[in-house]
Design an enzyme around this catalytic site. Structure first.
Site, mmCIF file in Angstrom:
data_model
loop_
_atom_site.group_PDB
_atom_site.id
_atom_site.type_symbol
_atom_site.label_atom_id
_atom_site.label_comp_id
_atom_site.label_asym_id
_atom_site.label_seq_id
_atom_site.Cartn_x
_atom_site.Cartn_y
_atom_site.Cartn_z
ATOM 1 N N ASP A 79 -7.353 -11.935 -30.803
ATOM 2 C CA ASP A 79 -6.640 -10.562 -30.989
ATOM 3 C C ASP A 79 -7.800 -9.537 -31.183
ATOM 4 O O ASP A 79 -7.523 -8.122 -30.507
ATOM 5 C CB ASP A 79 -5.758 -10.424 -32.247
ATOM 6 C CG ASP A 79 -4.605 -11.466 -32.175
ATOM 7 O OD1 ASP A 79 -4.974 -12.206 -31.207
ATOM 8 O OD2 ASP A 79 -3.801 -11.451 -33.084
ATOM 9 N N VAL A 89 5.274 -2.153 -32.795
ATOM 10 C CA VAL A 89 4.891 -1.771 -31.721
ATOM 11 C C VAL A 89 3.544 -2.264 -31.392
ATOM 12 O O VAL A 89 2.924 -1.299 -30.657
ATOM 13 C CB VAL A 89 4.974 -0.072 -32.006
ATOM 14 C CG1 VAL A 89 6.556 0.155 -32.174
ATOM 15 C CG2 VAL A 89 4.170 0.316 -33.279
ATOM 16 N N GLY A 90 3.157 -3.333 -31.651
ATOM 17 C CA GLY A 90 1.870 -3.852 -31.427
ATOM 18 C C GLY A 90 0.941 -3.756 -32.375
ATOM 19 O O GLY A 90 1.158 -3.453 -33.493
ATOM 20 N N VAL A 91 -0.486 -4.226 -32.104
ATOM 21 C CA VAL A 91 -1.448 -4.597 -33.210
ATOM 22 C C VAL A 91 -2.680 -3.944 -32.781
ATOM 23 O O VAL A 91 -2.907 -3.364 -31.684
ATOM 24 C CB VAL A 91 -1.719 -6.202 -33.067
ATOM 25 C CG1 VAL A 91 -0.431 -6.807 -33.815
ATOM 26 C CG2 VAL A 91 -1.973 -6.661 -31.701
ATOM 27 N N GLU A 121 13.605 0.261 -28.001
ATOM 28 C CA GLU A 121 12.533 -0.132 -27.159
ATOM 29 C C GLU A 121 12.210 1.290 -26.376
ATOM 30 O O GLU A 121 12.950 2.008 -25.782
ATOM 31 C CB GLU A 121 12.706 -1.114 -26.301
ATOM 32 C CG GLU A 121 11.566 -1.380 -25.237
ATOM 33 C CD GLU A 121 10.117 -1.581 -25.637
ATOM 34 O OE1 GLU A 121 9.768 -2.114 -26.648
ATOM 35 O OE2 GLU A 121 9.445 -0.883 -24.907
ATOM 36 N N HIS A 174 15.990 -38.358 -15.807
ATOM 37 C CA HIS A 174 17.323 -37.735 -16.165
ATOM 38 C C HIS A 174 17.819 -38.430 -17.059
ATOM 39 O O HIS A 174 17.735 -39.785 -17.354
ATOM 40 C CB HIS A 174 18.191 -38.244 -14.720
ATOM 41 C CG HIS A 174 19.472 -37.765 -14.822
ATOM 42 N ND1 HIS A 174 19.865 -36.481 -14.587
ATOM 43 C CD2 HIS A 174 20.698 -38.370 -15.094
ATOM 44 C CE1 HIS A 174 21.066 -36.243 -14.688
ATOM 45 N NE2 HIS A 174 21.868 -37.444 -14.976
HETATM 46 P P1 NAD Z 1 4.183 -5.881 -28.181
HETATM 47 O O1 NAD Z 1 3.010 -5.078 -27.711
HETATM 48 O O2 NAD Z 1 4.402 -7.173 -27.573
HETATM 49 O O3 NAD Z 1 5.442 -5.200 -27.961
HETATM 50 C C1 NAD Z 1 5.565 -3.705 -28.959
HETATM 51 C C2 NAD Z 1 6.656 -3.205 -28.029
HETATM 52 O O4 NAD Z 1 6.864 -1.949 -28.895
HETATM 53 C C3 NAD Z 1 6.483 -2.668 -26.629
HETATM 54 O O5 NAD Z 1 7.624 -3.203 -25.969
HETATM 55 C C4 NAD Z 1 6.479 -1.215 -26.630
HETATM 56 O O6 NAD Z 1 6.939 -0.641 -25.531
HETATM 57 C C5 NAD Z 1 7.221 -1.071 -27.856
HETATM 58 N N1 NAD Z 1 7.138 0.327 -28.167
HETATM 59 C C6 NAD Z 1 5.634 1.051 -28.428
HETATM 60 N N2 NAD Z 1 5.894 2.089 -29.106
HETATM 61 C C7 NAD Z 1 7.349 2.501 -29.293
HETATM 62 C C8 NAD Z 1 8.016 3.450 -29.726
HETATM 63 N N3 NAD Z 1 7.375 4.372 -30.168
HETATM 64 N N4 NAD Z 1 9.474 3.428 -29.598
HETATM 65 C C9 NAD Z 1 10.087 2.315 -29.190
HETATM 66 N N5 NAD Z 1 9.411 1.262 -28.852
HETATM 67 C C10 NAD Z 1 7.727 1.407 -28.854
HETATM 68 O O7 NAD Z 1 3.858 -6.030 -29.861
HETATM 69 P P2 NAD Z 1 4.380 -6.988 -30.823
HETATM 70 O O8 NAD Z 1 6.028 -7.253 -30.530
HETATM 71 O O9 NAD Z 1 4.202 -5.975 -32.065
HETATM 72 O O10 NAD Z 1 3.563 -8.057 -31.069
HETATM 73 C C11 NAD Z 1 2.175 -7.971 -31.410
HETATM 74 C C12 NAD Z 1 1.467 -8.822 -30.749
HETATM 75 O O11 NAD Z 1 1.565 -10.230 -31.461
HETATM 76 C C13 NAD Z 1 1.659 -9.132 -29.223
HETATM 77 O O12 NAD Z 1 0.620 -9.307 -28.599
HETATM 78 C C14 NAD Z 1 2.601 -10.341 -29.264
HETATM 79 O O13 NAD Z 1 2.460 -10.843 -27.977
HETATM 80 C C15 NAD Z 1 2.095 -11.287 -30.133
HETATM 81 N N6 NAD Z 1 2.882 -12.061 -30.669
HETATM 82 C C16 NAD Z 1 3.182 -13.447 -29.961
HETATM 83 C C17 NAD Z 1 4.539 -13.896 -30.321
HETATM 84 C C18 NAD Z 1 4.800 -15.277 -29.603
HETATM 85 O O14 NAD Z 1 3.851 -15.520 -28.896
HETATM 86 N N7 NAD Z 1 5.927 -15.716 -29.631
HETATM 87 C C19 NAD Z 1 5.260 -13.685 -31.495
HETATM 88 C C20 NAD Z 1 4.788 -12.682 -32.183
HETATM 89 C C21 NAD Z 1 3.866 -11.625 -31.896
#
Ligand code: NAD
Length: 465
Positions: A311, A270-272, A204, A444
């Protein structure tokens, strides 16, 4: 070209789009929904639902591994990986079929194909055979969702360098997996693969896993993941990902030192990024911001009458936010004077074990805003129910305004955290004070007593710690 006329046209049949379509139909509007893929979007087909099915398999497997503690002698448990995956796919298919039923029931016309704007009131749909249909519409809702992003220089090959989509259907369990990004997707898959005996490395960029969570949550989750054998490196920047035959080498830099790790596969989480290609939004005068469609507090775009929900309008990328925004957009079409969406009420849930759920401000954010707050905390180790069911990891933490008792934030890690958070979201949305939460009688023995006790602790009145 065929042509139809509707009051509302929704583009995208995920949890944003299909819920908005149903709501519009319930209001007596003529409604079309355009979808090029399976009904249900990422949530039902490639996200929330199939991953929850997989995670449940992992939980069962972990339970079976510890069955002796519960009084069961069952010997070695064999995993049929293909069945684990097949069950998850079956779940997704069943629910997607259910959306088809709901569309019919509500007289919503489903146009299969890809949409593009001709003008704010005209949308063209092109189906798989290249046939086009024109939809004339009073209002429209863009609900096209998002897809996994990647890192510069890292190519997703869908086999060894994969996204969450492939991670859900790998033909075999890898022996080792590198996960880049410790957001919701990264930590859920880290738990899942580690539970099945895969050697997981989680890298991370920021200083904590689930970095947007309250820091106490990240710390407890990191400790738990370490004990589950997950190798975690935070504050680490990925430099390269290089596939080489049957393996992939990931090199990352941490505190000036670079390290290379060879694994069977790499999951990039790493996100969407928003799905806007082909919509020809420029025809209605819309420009993207950071790859997403900009909207106001009611999800209306700069093109009046055109809304963008879920999204595609930017973070948080959560199914329940998309549905809520869809319903809000419908309300706003009827009445322009309603209050904007309150994003402080968004619950955020992560379904690894231990589960994580939160709402509102983290403690760091409360400090940053120089708020006078009280913090109540109750560990599950002090909950009778948690002890009885063997789920004593974690805590409930509640932040409240010192003067008014207003709920500012709630953070839960542990058993059924994702169910427990709802009480606090409801409390905040009904503008209850922390006192109202702890004065309400809680059954409880239940895990929800931990919520009551944390609320009482914020007021200095906890009885079991
Ligand atoms: P996210 O944005 O939640 O997390 C991505 C992570 O990758 C971040 O912590 C970021 O700091 C890290 N990152 C970015 N670049 C990096 C690098 N070069 N090296 C290392 N780390 C790096 O995105 P996600 O986990 O891909 O999820 C996508 C979306 O889908 C999010 O908005 C998430 O909330 C949603 N999602 C939600 C759920 C849930 O509610 N249970 C489950 C899956 C996905």
């Amino acid at each position: 070209m065929e042509s139809h006329s509707y009051d509302v046209t929704v583009i995208g049949a995920g949890p944003g789009g299909y819920v908005a379509a149903i709501r519009a139909a319930q209001e007596g509007k003529s409604v079309a929904i355009v979808e090029r893929d399976a009904l249900g979007g990422v949530c039902l087909n490639w996200g929330c639902i199939p991953t929850k099915a997989l995670l449940k398999s992992a939980e069962h497997y972990s339970f079976l591994a510890h069955a002796a503690e519960w009084g069961f002698e069952i010997g070695e448990v064999a995993v049929d990986w293909k069945k684990v995956i097949a069950r998850s796919r079956k779940t997704a298919k069943k629910l997607s079929g259910g959306i088809g039923f709901l569309m019919k029931k509500n007289n919503i016309t489903v146009h299969k194909g890809s949409a593009r704007y001709l003008s704010a009131n005209r949308i063209e749909v092109t189906d798989a055979e290249g046939e086009t249909t024109e939809l004339q519409t009073t209002n429209s809702i863009i609900a096209t969702g998002a897809r996994p992003g990647t890192l510069p220089g890292v190519e997703i090959d869908n086999e060894r360098v994969i996204t969450s989509r492939e991670a859900m259907v790998l033909p075999e369990r890898p022996d080792s997996l590198m996960i880049i990004g410790a957001g919701a997707i990264g930590v859920e898959f880290a738990y899942f693969y580690a539970a099945f005996g895969c050697k997981v490395t989680l890298v991370e960029y920021l200083d904590a896993i689930l970095p947007s969570s309250d820091e106490d949550i990240s710390a407890v989750l990191e400790k738990s993941f370490n004990s589950q054998g997950i190798d975690i490196h935070t504050g680490a920047r990925v430099l390269s990902v290089e596939p080489d035959g049957d393996s992939v080498t990931t090199t990352y830099e941490k505190e000036g030192e670079s390290t290379s790790v060879k694994t069977d596969a790499v999951l990039v989480a790493v996100g969407v990024k928003g799905n806007t290609e082909g919509l020809e939004l420029e025809k209605i005068g819309l420009e993207l911001e950071n790859g997403f469609v900009p909207v106001d507090g009611h999800c209306e775009t700069a093109a009046r009458g055109v809304y963008a929900i879920g999204d595609v309008n930017g973070p948080p990328a959560l199914a329940h936010v998309a549905s809520h925004e869809g319903i809000h957009a419908l309300r706003h079409m009827k009445n322009q004077n309603i209050a904007p969406i309150d994003y402080s009420l968004v619950p955020s849930c992560v379904y690894c074990q231990p589960q994580v759920a939160s709402m509102g401000l983290s403690e760091a954010e409360a400090k940053e805003r120089e708020l006078e707050y009280d913090c109540g905390k109750f560990p599950f180790s002090a909950s009778g129910k948690a002890v009885a069911i063997g789920e004593t990891d974690g805590f409930v933490k509640i932040l409240s305004c010192r003067e008014s008792g207003e709920l500012l934030g709630a953070h839960i890690i542990g058993a059924e955290a994702t169910e427990l958070i709802t009480e606090l979201v409801l409390g905040k949305s009904a503008e209850l004070a922390v006192r109202d939460i702890h004065m309400a009688m809680h059954a409880h023995p239940t895990l929800s007593e931990a919520v009551m006790e944390a609320a009482a602790d914020a007021a200095g009145e906890a009885t079991h710690i």
